[in-house]
Design a protein around this motif. Structure first.
Motif, PDB file in Angstrom:
ATOM      1  N   SER A 118      -3.900  30.578  11.995  1.00 20.26           N
ATOM      2  CA  SER A 118      -3.704  30.238  13.406  1.00 20.26           C
ATOM      3  C   SER A 118      -2.304  30.545  13.906  1.00 20.26           C
ATOM      4  CB  SER A 118      -3.990  28.740  13.614  1.00 20.26           C
ATOM      5  OG  SER A 118      -3.148  27.947  12.792  1.00 20.26           O
ATOM      6  N   ASP A 140      -7.330  30.660   5.595  1.00 18.58           N
ATOM      7  CA  ASP A 140      -8.275  30.215   6.610  1.00 18.58           C
ATOM      8  C   ASP A 140      -8.430  28.701   6.619  1.00 18.58           C
ATOM      9  OD1 ASP A 140      -8.876  32.737   7.615  1.00 18.58           O
ATOM     10  OD2 ASP A 140     -10.399  33.105   6.092  1.00 18.58           O
ATOM     11  N   ARG A 151     -13.224  27.219  15.261  1.00 17.34           N
ATOM     12  CA  ARG A 151     -13.033  27.700  13.897  1.00 17.34           C
ATOM     13  C   ARG A 151     -14.020  27.096  12.906  1.00 17.34           C
ATOM     14  NH1 ARG A 151      -8.227  30.486  13.128  1.00 17.34           N
ATOM     15  NH2 ARG A 151      -6.892  30.545  14.973  1.00 17.34           N
ATOM     16  N   TRP A 154      -5.229  24.962  15.873  1.00 12.20           N
ATOM     17  CA  TRP A 154      -6.343  25.247  14.961  1.00 12.20           C
ATOM     18  C   TRP A 154      -7.571  24.428  15.331  1.00 12.20           C
ATOM     19  CZ3 TRP A 154     -10.108  24.155  11.550  1.00 12.20           C
ATOM     20  CH2 TRP A 154     -10.441  25.123  10.591  1.00 12.20           C
TER      21      TRP A 154
END
Length: 300
Positions: free
Chosen positions: A71, A98, A149, A233
């Motif tokens: 992010s 990630d 996400r 995020w």
């Protein structure tokens, strides 16, 4: 902030671990765990000092593994690649995670633990993908309306706009979302002993410590500042982020040692898994690919 001054370690440590912000540096687990270097972003440090700082890290430690969440602003990631290119060094690994930011901080600390073990820099860098599967990273959110996400249903998105709604979201290793309320079951947790790191944002809730921690049978809870990247995020600042992880260096060492080691066909670094941690080249999956890569031929 000078990157080199942030690393306290013995001169014989072969690998330095670096991160992109100070809030990704969790307190060490023991006296042997070195801290991490902090590489300031382009908004606070010009390019020339950034290159000089990383060169000093290379001169002192030999290899540098930079860990950062996916992010981070594009400019920050571009800076990392630019500095590595200007140094023309194959001793710098860029590990983009990630995991959510707090999970990334946990991963960086685990790599710091491994950096003082009997592992080569290539094994430490490639171990990041393995260790990420053992980090249960999530958050309690006041809204999932802007969460993009983690897979979220349209129904959950709509409920995310409801005042007072709270959600428990697990980003990995298996994504899961549940709206908190009477009878709500927490996401399935790890089947091994863990400790929990907790970072509080603007959401007022003790659910992670009162409900999740006992259900997951964690052996201890540690609080940390909320990483700067966490609201970006998760899509909201109304959150409490958490990450359950393996804290014991002996367990981490055994986990990494149990994986077969290979040699990268491109940069010749040692690795575990299916991809080099330094040059990102995939491990050939067949004898034909191995022969073709060795001769420069194209694999059909």
């Amino acid at each position: 902030m000078n990157a080199v001054s942030d690393v306290d370690g013995e001169p014989d440590v072969p690998t330095a671990i670096a991160v992109t912000s100070a809030d990704l540096v969790l307190p060490p687990t023991d006296q042997q765990t070195p801290t991490a270097a902090v590489l300031p972003g382009p908004e606070t440090q010009p390019l020339a000092p950034a290159v000089a700082d990383l060169q000093l890290l290379l001169d002192r430690y030999g290899h540098v593994i930079v860990v950062f969440p996916s992010s981070v602003p594009t400019a920050t990631e571009q800076r990392l690649h630019a500095v590595r290119s200007l140094l023309e060094s194959d001793r710098i690994a860029l590990v983009k995670s990630d995991l959510p930011p707090l999970g990334t901080a946990v991963l960086a600390r685990q790599l710091r633990q491994l950096s003082v073990c009997d592992f080569s820099p290539g094994v430490v860098a490639s171990a990041a993908r393995l260790l990420a599967h053992y980090i249960y990273a999530g958050a309690v959110l006041g809204s999932v309306a802007k969460l993009d996400r983690v897979p979220v249903s349209l129904k959950s998105h709509l409920k995310g706009w409801m005042p007072g709604a709270q959600f428990a979201v697990l980003a990995g290793p298996v994504p899961h979302l549940v709206r908190l309320g009477p009878g709500a079951e927490p996401p399935a947790g790890p089947e091994f002993a863990t400790q929990l790191v907790l970072a509080r944002g603007q959401l007022q809730t003790d659910w992670a410590t009162s409900t999740l921690a006992p259900r997951w049978q964690v052996q201890g809870v540690q609080e940390a500042p909320l990483p700067t990247e966490s609201p970006r995020w998760w899509g909201t600042g109304r959150l409490v982020e958490f990450a359950a992880h393996l804290p014991d260096i002996a367990v981490l060492h055994h986990l990494v040692s149990s994986v077969r080691r290979e040699t990268c066909h491109w940069c010749r670094m040692e690795l575990i898994g299916d991809r080099c941690g330094f040059c990102s080249a995939p491990l050939p999956t067949s004898p034909a690919e191995t022969r073709a890569l060795g001769t420069g031929a194209r694999v059909p």
